[in-house]
Design an enzyme around this catalytic site. Structure first.
Site, short mmCIF file in Angstrom:
data_model
loop_
_atom_site.label_atom_id
_atom_site.label_comp_id
_atom_site.label_asym_id
_atom_site.label_seq_id
_atom_site.Cartn_x
_atom_site.Cartn_y
_atom_site.Cartn_z
N ARG A 110 0.84 -1.21 0.00
CA ARG A 110 0.00 0.00 0.00
C ARG A 110 0.88 1.26 0.00
NH1 ARG A 110 -4.28 1.08 5.00
NH2 ARG A 110 -4.94 3.17 4.44
N ASN A 161 1.31 2.19 15.04
CA ASN A 161 0.43 1.16 14.49
C ASN A 161 0.55 0.94 12.99
OD1 ASN A 161 -0.86 3.64 14.05
ND2 ASN A 161 -2.88 2.69 14.06
N TYR A 162 0.99 1.96 12.27
CA TYR A 162 1.33 1.80 10.84
C TYR A 162 2.72 2.41 10.67
CZ TYR A 162 -3.28 0.38 9.03
OH TYR A 162 -4.44 -0.30 8.73
N LYS A 184 10.70 11.59 12.76
CA LYS A 184 10.75 11.03 14.12
C LYS A 184 9.73 9.90 14.18
CE LYS A 184 10.30 10.55 18.66
NZ LYS A 184 9.85 9.14 18.54
N ASP A 222 9.62 17.54 22.57
CA ASP A 222 9.37 18.98 22.73
C ASP A 222 10.47 19.78 22.04
OD1 ASP A 222 7.23 18.25 24.21
OD2 ASP A 222 7.89 19.16 26.09
N GLU A 257 -3.33 14.22 12.96
CA GLU A 257 -4.27 13.08 12.82
C GLU A 257 -4.28 12.40 14.17
OE1 GLU A 257 -3.70 11.29 8.39
OE2 GLU A 257 -2.48 10.45 9.96
N ARG A 290 -6.32 0.52 15.47
CA ARG A 290 -6.44 1.41 14.30
C ARG A 290 -7.21 2.64 14.76
NH1 ARG A 290 -10.26 -0.85 11.49
NH2 ARG A 290 -9.97 0.35 9.58
N CYS A 291 -6.73 3.80 14.30
CA CYS A 291 -7.45 5.02 14.67
C CYS A 291 -8.88 4.93 14.19
CB CYS A 291 -6.77 6.24 14.07
SG CYS A 291 -6.67 6.20 12.28
N THR A 292 -9.08 4.27 13.04
CA THR A 292 -10.40 4.20 12.42
C THR A 292 -11.24 3.01 12.90
OG1 THR A 292 -9.23 3.14 10.63
CG2 THR A 292 -9.88 5.43 10.27
N GLU A 384 -11.13 5.96 24.10
CA GLU A 384 -10.58 5.18 22.98
C GLU A 384 -9.76 4.04 23.55
OE1 GLU A 384 -7.19 6.82 20.78
OE2 GLU A 384 -8.04 6.02 18.94
N ARG A 444 -9.60 4.29 6.50
CA ARG A 444 -8.94 5.46 5.95
C ARG A 444 -9.00 5.48 4.42
NH1 ARG A 444 -4.37 8.06 8.11
NH2 ARG A 444 -3.16 9.17 6.58
P1 NAP Z 1 1.49 8.57 20.71
O1 NAP Z 1 1.88 7.93 21.98
O2 NAP Z 1 0.75 9.85 20.76
O3 NAP Z 1 2.86 8.73 19.88
C1 NAP Z 1 2.85 9.24 18.58
C2 NAP Z 1 4.21 9.81 18.25
O4 NAP Z 1 4.45 10.99 19.03
C3 NAP Z 1 5.38 8.88 18.54
O5 NAP Z 1 6.34 9.04 17.52
C4 NAP Z 1 5.91 9.42 19.86
O6 NAP Z 1 7.25 9.09 20.09
C5 NAP Z 1 5.75 10.91 19.60
N1 NAP Z 1 5.79 11.76 20.78
C6 NAP Z 1 5.54 11.45 22.08
N2 NAP Z 1 5.68 12.56 22.86
C7 NAP Z 1 6.03 13.57 22.03
C8 NAP Z 1 6.30 14.97 22.23
N3 NAP Z 1 6.28 15.54 23.42
N4 NAP Z 1 6.61 15.69 21.14
C9 NAP Z 1 6.67 15.16 19.92
N5 NAP Z 1 6.41 13.85 19.67
C10 NAP Z 1 6.09 13.07 20.72
O7 NAP Z 1 0.59 7.60 19.81
P2 NAP Z 1 0.78 6.04 19.50
O8 NAP Z 1 0.55 5.27 20.75
O9 NAP Z 1 2.06 5.82 18.75
O10 NAP Z 1 -0.42 5.78 18.49
C11 NAP Z 1 -1.72 5.49 18.91
C12 NAP Z 1 -2.61 6.71 18.83
O11 NAP Z 1 -2.49 7.30 17.54
C13 NAP Z 1 -4.08 6.39 18.98
O12 NAP Z 1 -4.71 7.36 19.77
C14 NAP Z 1 -4.61 6.45 17.55
O13 NAP Z 1 -5.98 6.73 17.45
C15 NAP Z 1 -3.77 7.53 16.99
N6 NAP Z 1 -3.70 7.41 15.53
C16 NAP Z 1 -4.41 8.29 14.79
C17 NAP Z 1 -4.41 8.17 13.40
C18 NAP Z 1 -5.20 9.10 12.54
O14 NAP Z 1 -4.97 9.10 11.34
N7 NAP Z 1 -6.13 9.89 13.05
C19 NAP Z 1 -3.68 7.16 12.80
C20 NAP Z 1 -2.96 6.27 13.61
C21 NAP Z 1 -2.97 6.41 14.97
P3 NAP Z 1 7.63 7.89 21.12
O15 NAP Z 1 7.08 6.66 20.52
O16 NAP Z 1 9.10 7.95 21.16
O17 NAP Z 1 6.97 8.23 22.42
O1 G3H Z 2 -4.71 3.92 12.45
C1 G3H Z 2 -4.99 4.74 11.61
C2 G3H Z 2 -4.90 4.46 10.18
O2 G3H Z 2 -4.84 5.66 9.47
C3 G3H Z 2 -6.07 3.62 9.76
O3 G3H Z 2 -5.93 3.15 8.50
O4 G3H Z 2 -8.32 2.48 8.24
O5 G3H Z 2 -6.58 1.76 6.60
O6 G3H Z 2 -6.61 0.82 8.91
P1 G3H Z 2 -6.92 1.99 8.05
#
Ligand code: NAP
Ligand code: G3H
Length: 482
Positions: A110, A161-162, A184, A222, A257, A290-292, A384, A444
């Protein structure tokens, strides 16, 4: 089963070179299902971050001056290299974030498709010219040439997650439009991130255009976000982190996102078999990480029993176990995620929800859990989980479903199941989310569709065309003809 990745210490990559950090510190990457380290990444210092950003700026001007069709050739080559390395990269994704091999491979393919489509879209994007005399009092002698220009150095922050797709979805629109990038990756996902850089290096790109910065977000996040050398931030991750970044970013253009609590609204007239299949696939693939993912079901009380029975039947068909066996339900990314999901289940049960199936745990492997008669006083109705638990909330009307759907702080996507297209549109028009799926699961793709979250689910938009627009700005040159 033991890790097949050699227990390497991976270097970071700046200015076309692989380097070790002067900190001499590394971060262990633990596989969520092998329960052992699969590698180490560098914990970079602030000085190394400064250097990476400085070198990215140095590389940016030449890169932006490089002809678009030449930039395109490099990136097409990158797509080809990802396809060539798909086995190795998919294996890394599986071991690092616990996604099953089939889905990990799909993610790589993909991503290669995403690169090609993004390049093609850019090749076909053109500026416009505007004549002055179409505005009252304006002169024909004025001609505006409107072009899109890069922003400079883009900071791309991706989630676990991706680790490949959601990284490249930021890197490629930034690069093709003439920006350079500081990438990053999520720490749990950093080895997969390094693998995509290795593939890019094989494409022979100029040094400095893409630089990977590793280390915990809590240590360097930060510093990166507030750095004066960063000209745009593209972030995907949790709402808490995204909100924190938004506060720090000041005037820097930002696309966020974030998290979701996508409802699956099932009307009285829905095709329940279709709804059940779509909801289960939407809620439980990759253990709901998955966020979705569909994260709550709002079903009319007259069809709730029938739907619940169908959902139970579908859940019990899901395979549970190791990603190496191709299971859909796999261990969550870490123990604390398991604790969090288990806590939501226990809170609901204690407040009177009925467990239809599941509520079983082995370390961070949570069995798919269906909770019926969930009410608004339960945490699982609003939070969530990012795990395999699905609450069912029974409602008396479409209006009540809408009211509960919109009461959430999140607004990513929603699904509506009904056989009546007018009803579908009437509900869709009132739902406060970025997208609404009619008679289908929340998801997505396809990746050229705009993808955005309302409320706490995001800011700005992604989707190929939208990402290209957010990583460039308009530049207007006015010719005053004599
Ligand atoms: P996360 O804990 O928020 O981490 C995301 C990224 O932010 C990581 O690279 C993390 O680095 C970094 N990070 C942490 N603290 C930071 C700071 N102070 N400044 C800058 N960057 C910082 O999220 P996750 O656990 O990886 O992913 C799960 C979440 O992502 C879920 O809530 C999901 O819904 C959301 N998500 C949303 C979408 C969308 O398209 N809407 C898609 C996928 C996932 P470290 O890993 O080093 O802490
Ligand atoms: O986790 C968030 C991704 O953007 C979701 O993608 O709906 O293709 O699994 P997906």
């Amino acid at each position: 089963m033991k890790s097949t990745l050699s227990l390497s210490t991976y270097k970071f990559y700046i200015n076309g070179e692989w380097r070790e950090s002067s900190s001499k510190q590394t971060v262990d990457i633990l596989s969520p299902y092998l329960n052992e380290p699969i590698g180490k990444v560098q914990a970079m210092t602030k000085e190394e971050v400064d250097q990476a950003i400085h070198l990215a700026h140095q590389a940016q001007k030449n890169w932006a001056d490089t002809e678009l069709n030449k930039r395109a050739q490099y990136l097409y080559q990158w797509a080809d290299e990802l396809v060539n390395k798909q086995d190795e990269i998919a294996e890394t994704i599986m071991q690092e974030v616990g996604k099953n091999l089939k889905d990990a491979r799909k993610e790589v393919i993909r991503t290669a498709d995403f690169i090609r489509y993004t390049v093609e879209e850019t090749l076909h994007m053109h500026g416009e010219s505007m004549k002055g005399d179409s505005f009252p009092g304006g002169a024909k002698s004025k001609l505006a040439v409107v072009e899109r220009v890069p922003l400079g150095v883009v900071l791309a922050i991706s989630p676990f997650n991706y680790p490949v797709n959601l990284a490249v979805a930021k890197l490629v629109p930034a690069l093709i439009t003439g920006n350079t990038v500081i990438f990053k990756p999520a720490t749990q996902g950093a080895i997969s991130g390094i693998k995509i850089i290795e593939a890019l290096e094989q494409a022979g790109v100029p040094k400095g255009i893409l630089n990977i910065v590793t280390g915990r977000g809590s240590d360097i996040g930060d510093y990166l976000v507030e750095h004066e050398g960063i000209n745009m931030i593209a972030f995907t991750g949790g709402t808490k982190t995204g909100t924190h970044i938004a506060k720090k970013a000041g005037m820097i253009p930002l696309v966020l996102e974030l998290g979701g609590k996508d409802p699956g609204i099932v009307c009285e007239d829905a095709d329940l078999e279709l709804a059940a299949k779509q909801i289960i696939s939407g809620a439980f693939s990759y253990s709901g990480q998955r966020c979705t993912a569909i994260k709550r079901v709002l079903v009319h009380e007259n069809v709730a029993d029938e739907l619940t029975a169908l959902l139970k039947e579908e859940i019990e068909k899901l395979s549970v176990g190791s990603p190496e066996q191709g299971c859909t339900i796999v261990p969550l990314i870490d123990q604390s995620s398991g604790d969090f999901v288990q806590g939501l289940i226990e809170d609901a049960v204690q407040k009177g929800s009925i467990v239809i199936t599941g509520n079983k745990r082995e370390k961070n492997l949570i069995y798919p859990t269906l909770l019926d008669h969930v009410t608004e006083n339960m945490k699982v109705a609003w939070e969530e989980p990012f795990g395999p638990v699905l609450p069912i909330i029974r409602v008396k009307s479409d209006a009540e479903a809408l009211q509960i759907a919109n009461k959430s702080e999140f607004g990513l996507q929603a699904s509506v199941f009904t056989k009546d297209i007018n009803r579908a549109f009437s509900i869709s028009n009132k739902i406060e989310t970025g997208s609404v799926q009619i008679n289908g699961r929340t998801e997505r793709g396809p990746d050229h569709f705009p993808f955005l979250g309302a409320k706490q689910s995001g800011m700005g938009a992604q989707g190929i065309r939208k990402s290209l627009e957010s990583m460039t700005r308009e530049k207007v040159t006015v010719l005053n003809l004599s």
